[in-house]
Design an enzyme around this catalytic site. Structure first.
Site, PDB file in Angstrom:
ATOM      1  N   ASN A  12     -21.140   3.128 -51.512  1.00 40.30           N
ATOM      2  CA  ASN A  12     -20.187   3.902 -51.750  1.00 40.30           C
ATOM      3  C   ASN A  12     -20.370   4.903 -51.043  1.00 40.30           C
ATOM      4  O   ASN A  12     -19.541   5.750 -50.510  1.00 40.30           O
ATOM      5  CB  ASN A  12     -20.034   3.953 -53.456  1.00 40.30           C
ATOM      6  CG  ASN A  12     -19.237   2.912 -53.944  1.00 40.30           C
ATOM      7  OD1 ASN A  12     -18.492   2.183 -53.196  1.00 40.30           O
ATOM      8  ND2 ASN A  12     -19.353   2.866 -55.357  1.00 40.30           N
ATOM      9  N   SER A 119     -30.498   9.238 -51.639  1.00 39.97           N
ATOM     10  CA  SER A 119     -30.917   8.375 -52.940  1.00 39.97           C
ATOM     11  C   SER A 119     -31.817   9.274 -53.860  1.00 39.97           C
ATOM     12  O   SER A 119     -32.367   9.919 -53.839  1.00 39.97           O
ATOM     13  CB  SER A 119     -31.885   7.364 -52.372  1.00 39.97           C
ATOM     14  OG  SER A 119     -31.626   6.706 -51.064  1.00 39.97           O
ATOM     15  N   ASN A 120     -31.419   8.470 -55.264  1.00 40.55           N
ATOM     16  CA  ASN A 120     -32.238   8.940 -56.259  1.00 40.55           C
ATOM     17  C   ASN A 120     -33.198   8.277 -56.754  1.00 40.55           C
ATOM     18  O   ASN A 120     -33.301   6.999 -56.510  1.00 40.55           O
ATOM     19  CB  ASN A 120     -31.153   9.200 -57.481  1.00 40.55           C
ATOM     20  CG  ASN A 120     -30.292  10.488 -57.174  1.00 40.55           C
ATOM     21  OD1 ASN A 120     -30.884  11.310 -57.173  1.00 40.55           O
ATOM     22  ND2 ASN A 120     -28.774  10.346 -57.314  1.00 40.55           N
ATOM     23  N   HIS A 175     -32.688  17.837 -59.031  1.00 37.88           N
ATOM     24  CA  HIS A 175     -31.430  17.243 -59.199  1.00 37.88           C
ATOM     25  C   HIS A 175     -31.505  16.378 -60.574  1.00 37.88           C
ATOM     26  O   HIS A 175     -31.811  15.135 -60.272  1.00 37.88           O
ATOM     27  CB  HIS A 175     -31.158  16.393 -57.839  1.00 37.88           C
ATOM     28  CG  HIS A 175     -29.597  15.724 -57.828  1.00 37.88           C
ATOM     29  ND1 HIS A 175     -28.783  16.612 -58.065  1.00 37.88           N
ATOM     30  CD2 HIS A 175     -29.316  14.584 -57.807  1.00 37.88           C
ATOM     31  CE1 HIS A 175     -27.624  15.857 -57.964  1.00 37.88           C
ATOM     32  NE2 HIS A 175     -27.989  14.549 -57.956  1.00 37.88           N
TER      33      HIS A 175
HETATM   34  N1  APR Z   1     -32.220  -1.018 -46.687  1.00 41.50           N
HETATM   35  C1  APR Z   1     -30.994  -0.640 -46.422  1.00 41.50           C
HETATM   36  N2  APR Z   1     -30.096  -0.765 -47.291  1.00 41.50           N
HETATM   37  C2  APR Z   1     -30.391  -0.769 -48.402  1.00 41.50           C
HETATM   38  C3  APR Z   1     -32.020  -1.308 -48.743  1.00 41.50           C
HETATM   39  C4  APR Z   1     -32.728  -1.382 -47.970  1.00 41.50           C
HETATM   40  N3  APR Z   1     -34.051  -1.676 -48.064  1.00 41.50           N
HETATM   41  N4  APR Z   1     -31.951  -1.499 -50.120  1.00 41.50           N
HETATM   42  C5  APR Z   1     -30.655  -1.271 -50.600  1.00 41.50           C
HETATM   43  N5  APR Z   1     -29.820  -0.800 -49.799  1.00 41.50           N
HETATM   44  C6  APR Z   1     -28.338  -0.768 -49.634  1.00 41.50           C
HETATM   45  C7  APR Z   1     -27.597  -1.615 -50.606  1.00 41.50           C
HETATM   46  O1  APR Z   1     -27.289  -3.024 -49.967  1.00 41.50           O
HETATM   47  C8  APR Z   1     -26.358  -0.848 -50.883  1.00 41.50           C
HETATM   48  O2  APR Z   1     -25.029  -1.228 -50.111  1.00 41.50           O
HETATM   49  O3  APR Z   1     -28.134   0.570 -50.322  1.00 41.50           O
HETATM   50  C9  APR Z   1     -26.607   0.542 -50.604  1.00 41.50           C
HETATM   51  C10 APR Z   1     -26.542   1.429 -51.833  1.00 41.50           C
HETATM   52  O4  APR Z   1     -24.915   1.391 -52.282  1.00 41.50           O
HETATM   53  P1  APR Z   1     -24.543   1.460 -53.651  1.00 41.50           P
HETATM   54  O5  APR Z   1     -25.078   0.659 -54.205  1.00 41.50           O
HETATM   55  O6  APR Z   1     -23.073   1.431 -53.567  1.00 41.50           O
HETATM   56  O7  APR Z   1     -24.928   2.831 -54.048  1.00 41.50           O
HETATM   57  P2  APR Z   1     -24.207   4.440 -53.812  1.00 41.50           P
HETATM   58  O8  APR Z   1     -23.283   4.551 -55.066  1.00 41.50           O
HETATM   59  O9  APR Z   1     -23.857   4.443 -52.599  1.00 41.50           O
HETATM   60  O10 APR Z   1     -25.383   5.277 -54.075  1.00 41.50           O
HETATM   61  C11 APR Z   1     -26.461   5.262 -53.256  1.00 41.50           C
HETATM   62  O11 APR Z   1     -26.883   7.750 -53.443  1.00 41.50           O
HETATM   63  O12 APR Z   1     -26.105   9.084 -54.897  1.00 41.50           O
HETATM   64  C12 APR Z   1     -27.139   8.412 -54.828  1.00 41.50           C
HETATM   65  O13 APR Z   1     -27.779   7.642 -56.783  1.00 41.50           O
HETATM   66  C13 APR Z   1     -27.284   7.188 -55.960  1.00 41.50           C
HETATM   67  O14 APR Z   1     -29.496   6.428 -55.258  1.00 41.50           O
HETATM   68  C14 APR Z   1     -28.026   6.316 -55.051  1.00 41.50           C
HETATM   69  C15 APR Z   1     -27.460   6.210 -53.812  1.00 41.50           C
END
Ligand code: APR
Length: 310
Positions: A12, A119-120, A175
């Site tokens: 997202n 990321s958090n 944060h």
């Molecule tokens: N390498 C690349 N991408 C990865 C990996 C990895 N090792 N592990 C997870 N991902 C990807 C997932 O496949 C997913 O598409 O990270 C993406 C995270 O997307 P969402 O689950 O939609 O999370 P999102 O709402 O985008 O939030 C991401 O930002 O604001 C912060 O707290 C939130 O830590 C979270 C981050």
């Protein structure tokens, strides 16, 4: 385009950031994710919107970091959200592993990039990226304060029924719910809100800001905020790409500033072509300083936990 930004994590926040970067025509945009087809599909969809949106940002997607080579900026949003039954320690440990793995691959292909961490848990993830990358401190920057300040500005504008454009706000610290919104430095058309609102209303807005992320999670139920986090990361990227030298609250590595050492925490910084070009130290009241200390303690606690878990 002459600049290139990679967004790791095509979920997202990442996909929305990629869309904003492309539509603002700031750079070529690469999406990288671990899920096969996800970054490719979202990038192709974005590319197919380009003729209508009129940009030449050439969005591409890949599961392989070679596509990210020589990026000027890499925005890292990869991670997993907290799932039911998962402890904070489990989340910290899982996302730290992801951040370490992602950073290693990013650095290998873009040794001169500026990293914007999203990321958090944010401040802890900044430590992982900083230590893993070996980058100088001016090139590892956490996105937190811009988002928290935007939330505070939104609530100030709602409360006073004025344009959001007239508002400025500063939120310092980690944060999390210990963040430190600074009403004295928050204004409407240059007038401090302390002149415009009674203390109890300001306290209510501060409280809502500190719980801003949780408020959205409660409404969405299956995810967390992404429009505003993406906008915040892109504002930081834009200031760097265009060398605009905006003063923005960001999580940066402190070495003595504000009395903190070896700690990522949100403070006002100048963002330009070299990443963090200056850390701005503002005078805090005893009360504000105490709140910042408390926030720093919360970040230190996570940092210690990280050490134990690794
Ligand atoms: N390498 C690349 N991408 C990865 C990996 C990895 N090792 N592990 C997870 N991902 C990807 C997932 O496949 C997913 O598409 O990270 C993406 C995270 O997307 P969402 O689950 O939609 O999370 P999102 O709402 O985008 O939030 C991401 O930002 O604001 C912060 O707290 C939130 O830590 C979270 C981050």
């Amino acid at each position: 385009m002459d600049k290139k930004v990679t967004v790791v994590g095509a979920g997202n926040v990442g996909a929305t950031a990629a869309q904003r970067l492309a539509e603002k025509e700031l750079c070529d945009v690469v999406l990288v994710d671990i899920i096969d087809g996800l970054p490719q599909g979202k990038a192709l969809d974005l590319a197919e919107a380009a003729p209508i949106e009129k940009h030449d940002a050439h969005p591409t997607g890949s599961n392989d970091y070679t596509a990210s080579a020589n990026s000027d900026i890499v925005i890292i949003t990869a991670g997993i959200p907290r799932k039911p039954g998962m402890s904070r320690d489990d989340l910290l440990s899982t996302n730290a592993k992801i951040m370490k793995n992602v950073t290693q691959q990013v650095v290998e292909h873009s040794p001169d990039a500026v990293l914007i961490i999203v990321s958090n848990p944010l401040d802890a993830m900044c430590h992982v990226a900083y230590e893993t990358s070996g980058f100088p401190k001016n090139r590892v920057i956490g996105m937190a304060g811009v988002l928290d300040s935007a939330r505070f500005r939104t609530f100030i504008a709602m409360e006073l029924d004025v344009s959001v454009e007239n508002t400025t706000a500063f939120v310092l610290g980690g944060h999390g719910d210990t963040m430190v919104p600074l009403p004295r430095y928050s204004t409407v058309a240059g007038i401090p809100i302390t002149e415009l609102l009674p203390k109890e209303r300001i306290d209510a807005l501060v409280e809502r800001t500190a719980n801003g992320g949780a408020e959205i999670v409660k409404l969405l139920k299956t995810g967390s905020a992404f429009y505003a986090p993406a906008s915040a990361a892109v504002e930081m990227a834009e200031s760097i790409l265009k060398d605009r030298k905006k003063i923005l609250p960001c999580a940066v590595y402190l070495e003595g500033e504000y009395g903190f050492n070896d700690l990522f925490i949100g403070v006002p910084v100048k963002l330009g072509a070299n990443g963090v070009e200056e850390i701005i130290e503002i005078t805090l009241t005893a009360e504000e300083k105490a709140a910042l200390e408390k926030s720093a303690d919360a970040v230190r606690e996570l940092k210690e936990l990280l050490k134990k878990l690794s």
